[in-house]
Design a protein around this motif. Structure first.
Motif, short mmCIF file in Angstrom:
data_model
loop_
_atom_site.label_atom_id
_atom_site.label_comp_id
_atom_site.label_asym_id
_atom_site.label_seq_id
_atom_site.Cartn_x
_atom_site.Cartn_y
_atom_site.Cartn_z
N ALA A 122 0.83 -1.20 0.00
CA ALA A 122 0.00 0.00 0.00
C ALA A 122 0.87 1.25 0.00
N SER A 123 1.91 1.25 0.80
CA SER A 123 2.88 2.35 0.84
C SER A 123 4.27 1.74 0.75
N ASP A 124 5.04 2.18 -0.22
CA ASP A 124 6.30 1.53 -0.53
C ASP A 124 7.44 2.05 0.35
N ALA A 125 7.34 1.79 1.66
CA ALA A 125 8.37 2.17 2.61
C ALA A 125 8.56 1.02 3.59
N LEU A 126 9.78 0.87 4.10
CA LEU A 126 10.07 -0.25 4.98
C LEU A 126 9.26 -0.21 6.26
N TRP A 127 9.00 0.99 6.79
CA TRP A 127 8.22 1.06 8.02
C TRP A 127 6.80 0.54 7.80
N TRP A 128 6.32 0.66 6.57
CA TRP A 128 5.00 0.13 6.24
C TRP A 128 5.06 -1.38 6.05
N SER A 180 4.27 6.70 -5.95
CA SER A 180 5.28 7.47 -6.67
C SER A 180 6.29 8.16 -5.75
N LEU A 181 5.81 8.92 -4.78
CA LEU A 181 6.73 9.73 -3.98
C LEU A 181 7.55 8.90 -3.00
N PHE A 182 7.12 7.69 -2.69
CA PHE A 182 7.91 6.84 -1.81
C PHE A 182 9.27 6.51 -2.44
N LEU A 183 9.33 6.55 -3.77
CA LEU A 183 10.61 6.32 -4.44
C LEU A 183 11.63 7.38 -4.03
N ILE A 184 11.19 8.62 -3.90
CA ILE A 184 12.10 9.70 -3.50
C ILE A 184 12.62 9.44 -2.10
N THR A 199 15.30 6.80 -2.29
CA THR A 199 16.57 7.24 -2.87
C THR A 199 17.37 8.08 -1.88
N LEU A 200 16.67 8.74 -0.97
CA LEU A 200 17.34 9.56 0.05
C LEU A 200 17.82 8.73 1.23
N GLY A 201 17.52 7.43 1.22
CA GLY A 201 17.95 6.57 2.31
C GLY A 201 17.08 6.65 3.54
N TYR A 202 15.89 7.26 3.42
CA TYR A 202 14.99 7.43 4.56
C TYR A 202 13.83 6.43 4.51
N ASP A 203 14.06 5.24 3.97
CA ASP A 203 12.95 4.31 3.79
C ASP A 203 12.45 3.71 5.10
N GLU A 204 13.15 3.91 6.20
CA GLU A 204 12.66 3.43 7.49
C GLU A 204 12.04 4.55 8.32
N VAL A 205 11.99 5.75 7.76
CA VAL A 205 11.48 6.92 8.48
C VAL A 205 10.10 7.27 7.96
N VAL A 206 9.18 7.60 8.88
CA VAL A 206 7.84 8.02 8.47
C VAL A 206 7.90 9.48 8.03
N CYS A 207 7.90 9.69 6.73
CA CYS A 207 7.96 11.04 6.16
C CYS A 207 6.55 11.50 5.77
N SER A 208 6.37 12.81 5.62
CA SER A 208 5.11 13.37 5.12
C SER A 208 5.24 13.54 3.60
N LEU A 209 4.36 12.87 2.87
CA LEU A 209 4.41 12.90 1.41
C LEU A 209 3.05 13.33 0.86
N GLU A 262 13.94 22.10 -0.86
CA GLU A 262 12.88 22.90 -0.24
C GLU A 262 11.62 22.07 0.02
N ASN A 263 11.86 20.83 0.54
CA ASN A 263 10.77 19.91 0.87
C ASN A 263 9.93 19.49 -0.33
N ARG A 264 10.56 19.48 -1.52
CA ARG A 264 9.88 19.02 -2.72
C ARG A 264 10.82 18.15 -3.54
N GLY A 265 10.24 17.17 -4.26
CA GLY A 265 11.03 16.34 -5.14
C GLY A 265 10.25 16.00 -6.39
N THR A 266 10.94 15.58 -7.44
CA THR A 266 10.29 15.23 -8.70
C THR A 266 10.35 13.72 -8.92
N HIS A 267 9.24 13.18 -9.37
CA HIS A 267 9.15 11.76 -9.72
C HIS A 267 8.91 11.68 -11.23
N HIS A 268 9.75 10.91 -11.91
CA HIS A 268 9.61 10.70 -13.35
C HIS A 268 9.29 9.24 -13.61
#
Length: 359
Positions: A170-176, A253-257, A260-270, A309-315
């Motif tokens: 459902a959410s592509d992060a390790l914490w999930w 999509s944004l979980f990829l960013i 890539t930043l190495g924060y896949d175990e951190v609960v980020c706001s996306l 600035e708290n933004r990233g691009t997904h291609h």
């Protein structure tokens, strides 16, 4: 409202046709009949639902033969899953080859339900085939070979069919992925079967904090997808199939960013801010059903380029697996907020101590 608003069954997928079902409520105004999928227990709608359905609503106002070829949408307010979306279509222009539509989307659950602020707005262009026109020339091109997916990613694909890969989380992060509770409360992704490729052998280990630009530029994710069809499929509606591609293009999509930043175990706001999809080639390339009537596999190849600035691009690029043809290019601008304690630990050089936040 008269018509029953259908919740998702949760324990089994439903067809994409049923997921996108609409009721016309007025002149160029439509209402959703099936609830959107929530990526988690927050009961907020998956953004790809309103994105795809907005285009599908607009397609109801164009002449026969017109198929979407480009769309840009802006996500303004979170969508709820317990009330219908209302799609208000504006006919911007009707031409012989191209026509343009804009769509504003509202929900009665919002404080802005007075009609002044939509939760989503988009503009999209539809095109009629030019075959038979004396100005038409039979050319097409793509800047990568047809065998690109097979050759570039052979280490992670060799010996596996698309259906052999696990269903996308459902959410592509390790914490999930590590939370059995979150998995148990999330309904099955409806409409489209999406399977995520394990890219570990290709991507390697990402450095925390986005400090390795070369590794970020190489990072890729593959997602195979195909339609869930009704038992008795109706005649092919190419705009409905285009909607399925739009729907899937926003999947995780944004979980990829974050990864890539190495924060896949951190609960980020996306959160998605805007999303653009350009379909290439011929309208029939969008058809997700083969000549045998069975769903065809497509694959999304995704990466990120720049962010600050708290933004990233997904291609991403959407591929027809069977024909090795690129059918679409996408770019998304998204909000990515990493918890300050995680960032501070990286700045101080203590990368090992970045831990998963608690929900």
């Amino acid at each position: 409202m008269g018509t029953k608003f259908e919740p998702l069954p949760g324990d089994k997928p439903i067809s994409f046709n049923r997921l996108m079902a609409l009721k016309q409520t007025g002149d160029d105004t439509f209402e959703s009949l099936t609830a959107a999928w929530p990526p988690g227990p927050m009961k907020r709608a998956f953004g790809g639902h309103v994105y795809a359905q907005a285009m599908y609503a607009a397609s109801k106002t164009v002449a026969e033969g017109f198929v979407v070829h480009q769309m840009t949408g802006y996500f303004i307010l979170p969508g709820a899953i317990d009330v219908p979306f209302e799609y208000r279509v504006r006919r911007v222009r009707d031409g012989g080859i191209y026509c343009l539509r804009s769509v504003d989307v509202f929900q009665q659950s919002h404080a802005a339900a007075d009609g002044r602020t939509p939760c989503f707005t988009a503009i999209m262009s539809f095109k009629r085939s030019e075959r038979g026109n004396k100005k038409w020339q039979p050319w097409e091109y793509q800047n990568v070979p047809k065998e690109h997916i097979k050759t570039e990613y052979h280490r992670v694909l060799e010996g596996l069919n698309p259906q052999d890969h696990p269903l996308a989380p459902a959410s592509d992060a390790l914490w999930w992925e590590n939370s059995e509770h979150l998995k148990s409360v999330t309904p099955i992704f409806p409409g489209v079967e999406a399977r995520k490729v394990d890219m570990t052998k290709y991507n390697g280990q990402m450095k925390v904090g986005g400090q390795d630009g070369a590794a970020i530029s190489r990072y890729r994710q593959l997602l195979f997808y195909r339609l869930y069809q009704d038992e008795e499929s109706d005649a092919v509606d190419l705009n409905l199939h285009a909607a399925a591609h739009l729907y899937t293009s926003d999947r995780n999509s944004l979980f990829l960013i974050q990864r890539t930043l190495g924060y896949d175990e951190v609960v980020c706001s996306l959160a998605s801010l805007s999303h653009t999809v350009v379909f290439h080639g011929f309208a029939e390339d969008l058809c997700m059903v083969g000549e045998d009537g069975r769903s065809k596999w497509f694959v999304q190849e995704s990466w990120t380029s720049h962010g600050a600035e708290n933004r990233g691009t997904h291609h991403s690029v959407l591929w027809d697996c069977e024909n090795g043809k690129v059918i679409a290019t996408t770019i998304q601008d998204g909000m990515v907020r990493v918890p300050s304690d995680a960032v501070n630990e990286v700045v101080m050089g203590d990368e090992k101590n970045v831990k998963s936040s608690k929900l």
